[in-house]
Design an enzyme around this catalytic site. Structure first.
Site, PDB file in Angstrom:
ATOM      1  CG  ASN A   8      42.189  34.623  30.944  1.00 11.91           C
ATOM      2  OD1 ASN A   8      41.242  34.063  30.405  1.00 11.91           O
ATOM      3  ND2 ASN A   8      42.327  34.675  32.250  1.00 11.91           N
ATOM      4  CG  ASP A  10      39.283  32.305  31.744  1.00 11.49           C
ATOM      5  OD1 ASP A  10      39.954  31.281  31.516  1.00 11.49           O
ATOM      6  OD2 ASP A  10      39.393  32.980  32.787  1.00 11.49           O
ATOM      7  CG  HIS A  11      35.762  36.153  28.689  1.00 15.87           C
ATOM      8  ND1 HIS A  11      34.966  35.601  29.664  1.00 15.87           N
ATOM      9  CD2 HIS A  11      36.414  37.184  29.266  1.00 15.87           C
ATOM     10  CE1 HIS A  11      35.121  36.283  30.783  1.00 15.87           C
ATOM     11  NE2 HIS A  11      36.002  37.247  30.573  1.00 15.87           N
ATOM     12  NE  ARG A  19      22.550  29.494  21.830  1.00 15.07           N
ATOM     13  CZ  ARG A  19      22.178  29.696  20.566  1.00 15.07           C
ATOM     14  NH1 ARG A  19      22.400  28.793  19.649  1.00 15.07           N
ATOM     15  NH2 ARG A  19      21.588  30.825  20.226  1.00 15.07           N
ATOM     16  CG  HIS A  44      40.059  31.703  36.906  1.00 17.68           C
ATOM     17  ND1 HIS A  44      39.656  32.912  37.443  1.00 17.68           N
ATOM     18  CD2 HIS A  44      39.984  30.820  37.911  1.00 17.68           C
ATOM     19  CE1 HIS A  44      39.345  32.730  38.720  1.00 17.68           C
ATOM     20  NE2 HIS A  44      39.526  31.467  39.023  1.00 17.68           N
ATOM     21  NE  ARG A  46      34.773  32.223  38.736  1.00 17.30           N
ATOM     22  CZ  ARG A  46      35.092  33.368  39.338  1.00 17.30           C
ATOM     23  NH1 ARG A  46      35.933  34.200  38.771  1.00 17.30           N
ATOM     24  NH2 ARG A  46      34.558  33.690  40.487  1.00 17.30           N
ATOM     25  NE  ARG A  50      31.616  32.450  37.045  1.00 19.41           N
ATOM     26  CZ  ARG A  50      31.633  33.529  37.834  1.00 19.41           C
ATOM     27  NH1 ARG A  50      31.954  34.710  37.325  1.00 19.41           N
ATOM     28  NH2 ARG A  50      31.329  33.431  39.103  1.00 19.41           N
ATOM     29  CG  HIS A  51      35.077  30.874  32.200  1.00 15.70           C
ATOM     30  ND1 HIS A  51      36.091  30.305  32.921  1.00 15.70           N
ATOM     31  CD2 HIS A  51      34.939  32.137  32.695  1.00 15.70           C
ATOM     32  CE1 HIS A  51      36.553  31.177  33.793  1.00 15.70           C
ATOM     33  NE2 HIS A  51      35.889  32.299  33.706  1.00 15.70           N
ATOM     34  CD  GLU A  71      44.041  33.641  35.975  1.00 17.16           C
ATOM     35  OE1 GLU A  71      42.824  33.744  36.210  1.00 17.16           O
ATOM     36  OE2 GLU A  71      44.665  34.451  35.291  1.00 17.16           O
ATOM     37  CB  THR A 101      35.938  39.149  36.719  1.00 17.07           C
ATOM     38  OG1 THR A 101      37.272  38.708  36.448  1.00 17.07           O
ATOM     39  CG2 THR A 101      35.965  40.621  37.052  1.00 17.07           C
ATOM     40  CB  THR A 102      39.663  37.592  40.030  1.00 13.71           C
ATOM     41  OG1 THR A 102      39.588  36.436  39.218  1.00 13.71           O
ATOM     42  CG2 THR A 102      40.440  37.302  41.294  1.00 13.71           C
ATOM     43  CD  GLU A 152      48.386  37.637  37.152  1.00 13.46           C
ATOM     44  OE1 GLU A 152      48.427  36.408  37.267  1.00 13.46           O
ATOM     45  OE2 GLU A 152      47.591  38.230  36.408  1.00 13.46           O
ATOM     46  CG  HIS A 201      41.684  41.679  37.141  1.00 11.85           C
ATOM     47  ND1 HIS A 201      40.655  42.560  37.161  1.00 11.85           N
ATOM     48  CD2 HIS A 201      41.143  40.452  37.219  1.00 11.85           C
ATOM     49  CE1 HIS A 201      39.525  41.897  37.278  1.00 11.85           C
ATOM     50  NE2 HIS A 201      39.789  40.609  37.311  1.00 11.85           N
ATOM     51  N   GLY A 202      42.048  43.512  33.960  1.00 15.22           N
ATOM     52  CA  GLY A 202      41.465  44.739  33.412  1.00 15.22           C
ATOM     53  C   GLY A 202      42.380  45.499  32.464  1.00 15.22           C
ATOM     54  N   GLY A 223      43.030  39.061  29.128  1.00 15.76           N
ATOM     55  CA  GLY A 223      41.990  38.267  28.495  1.00 15.76           C
ATOM     56  C   GLY A 223      40.863  39.071  27.887  1.00 15.76           C
ATOM     57  CG  HIS A 224      36.703  41.421  29.143  1.00 15.35           C
ATOM     58  ND1 HIS A 224      36.499  42.725  28.748  1.00 15.35           N
ATOM     59  CD2 HIS A 224      35.483  40.820  29.085  1.00 15.35           C
ATOM     60  CE1 HIS A 224      35.228  42.913  28.481  1.00 15.35           C
ATOM     61  NE2 HIS A 224      34.591  41.780  28.683  1.00 15.35           N
TER      62      HIS A 224
HETATM   63  N1  PXP Z   1      45.072  37.684  36.032  1.00 17.66           N
HETATM   64  C1  PXP Z   1      44.236  37.098  36.913  1.00 17.66           C
HETATM   65  C2  PXP Z   1      44.811  36.548  38.172  1.00 17.66           C
HETATM   66  C3  PXP Z   1      42.851  36.980  36.653  1.00 17.66           C
HETATM   67  O1  PXP Z   1      42.047  36.390  37.552  1.00 17.66           O
HETATM   68  C4  PXP Z   1      42.353  37.462  35.418  1.00 17.66           C
HETATM   69  C5  PXP Z   1      40.902  37.273  35.093  1.00 17.66           C
HETATM   70  O2  PXP Z   1      40.618  35.905  35.007  1.00 17.66           O
HETATM   71  C6  PXP Z   1      43.263  38.043  34.525  1.00 17.66           C
HETATM   72  C7  PXP Z   1      44.605  38.162  34.860  1.00 17.66           C
HETATM   73  C8  PXP Z   1      42.819  38.572  33.201  1.00 17.66           C
HETATM   74  O3  PXP Z   1      41.979  39.658  33.404  1.00 17.66           O
HETATM   75  P1  PXP Z   1      41.230  40.321  32.174  1.00 17.66           P
HETATM   76  O4  PXP Z   1      40.327  39.299  31.597  1.00 17.66           O
HETATM   77  O5  PXP Z   1      40.510  41.474  32.804  1.00 17.66           O
HETATM   78  O6  PXP Z   1      42.288  40.746  31.202  1.00 17.66           O
END
Ligand code: PXP
Length: 253
Positions: A8, A10-11, A19, A44, A46, A50-51, A71, A101-102, A152, A201-202, A223-224
């Protein structure tokens, strides 16, 4: 079997949007992830943009050669974006404007009508549909009944239990083990219903191993933690290291 990894990114867009400029490029990021061995790219889009921006989805659709998973919330606006850009997969997620976040899975039971309608339109267009749900039998069965091809499983609670000292011993470790069992049972249940099973997630280099040993989970969306590590190691190495952790977890079982 070793589960696939969709990174992921996104970040990478979060930094760019800080910026409102052109760098870092999410297209370069997607190519580096693919070259490092990622099986797919997840983003994702949104409601508040935001990203990830609308243009990013179109550009990624042109450039991603592995698998593009987008997503999105269950809204008309998002459905239109999906049908215009045709990602390989859409993951339906809940969305609250004020959340960082979600937060938890989509309640597919409460949102039955909109999920059913959206799944039908996406599947008619040939898009693979996943629903991000809590590891709950009822939610999984509802997702199946509404036509989702994959669930998921939300690993947010497990991830919270593995942060820092909380997870090391005693009660924290027991709660984490119970949550791993809940995810395992949910994965077995979804697989038994003929669904594909993803998780995310996480997840981190530290906590992914225990879930990688659950053979019913065939895909991780992370992702993060990867983007955080990439600040110090570079994105290529950060992706490689996560793939190694998933492999190690799978083979340790
Ligand atoms: N899966 C879903 C459905 C999410 O919404 C996210 C965060 O956008 C992730 C996975 C990835 O989560 P993380 O960035 O905490 O790894």
């Amino acid at each position: 079997m070793v589960a696939k990894l969709n990174v992921n990114i996104d970040h990478v867009a979060t930094i760019r949007e800080a910026r409102k400029t052109i760098e870092p490029s999410i297209i370069t990021a997607s190519v580096v992830c693919e070259q490092a061995g990622a099986d797919g790219i997840t983003v994702h889009i949104r409601g508040d943009r935001r990203h990830i921006q609308d243009r990013d989805i179109s550009l990624l659709r042109e450039c991603v050669t592995t698998y593009l998973n987008v997503e999105m919330a269950t809204t008309e606006e998002m459905l239109e974006i999906a049908l215009e850009t045709m990602p390989d997969a859409i993951s339906l997620v809940p969305e609250k404007p004020e959340e960082i976040t979600t937060e938890g899975g989509l309640d597919v039971i409460r949102n039955e009508a909109i999920v059913r309608a959206m799944v039908k339109k996406l599947r008619d267009a040939g898009i693979f549909v996943s629903a991000f749900v809590d590891p709950s039998t009822k939610q999984i069965e509802a997702a199946k009944n509404l036509g989702c091809q994959q669930v998921e499983l939300c690993t947010g609670e497990y991830a919270d239990l593995t942060v820092g000292a909380k997870s090391a011993h005693g009660e924290g470790a027991m709660k984490a083990a119970a949550e791993i069992k809940r995810i395992h049972d949910a994965a077995v249940h979804a697989h038994g219903l003929g669904m594909k099973v993803a998780a995310g997630h996480g997840l981190t280099y530290r906590n992914v191993g225990a879930l990688a040993s659950i053979s019913e989970i065939t895909e991780f969306n992370i992702g993060h933690n990867i983007i955080s590590r990439s600040v110090f190691t570079g994105l290529y190495r950060a992706v490689e290291e996560m793939i190694e952790k998933i492999r190690l977890g799978a083979t340790a079982s």
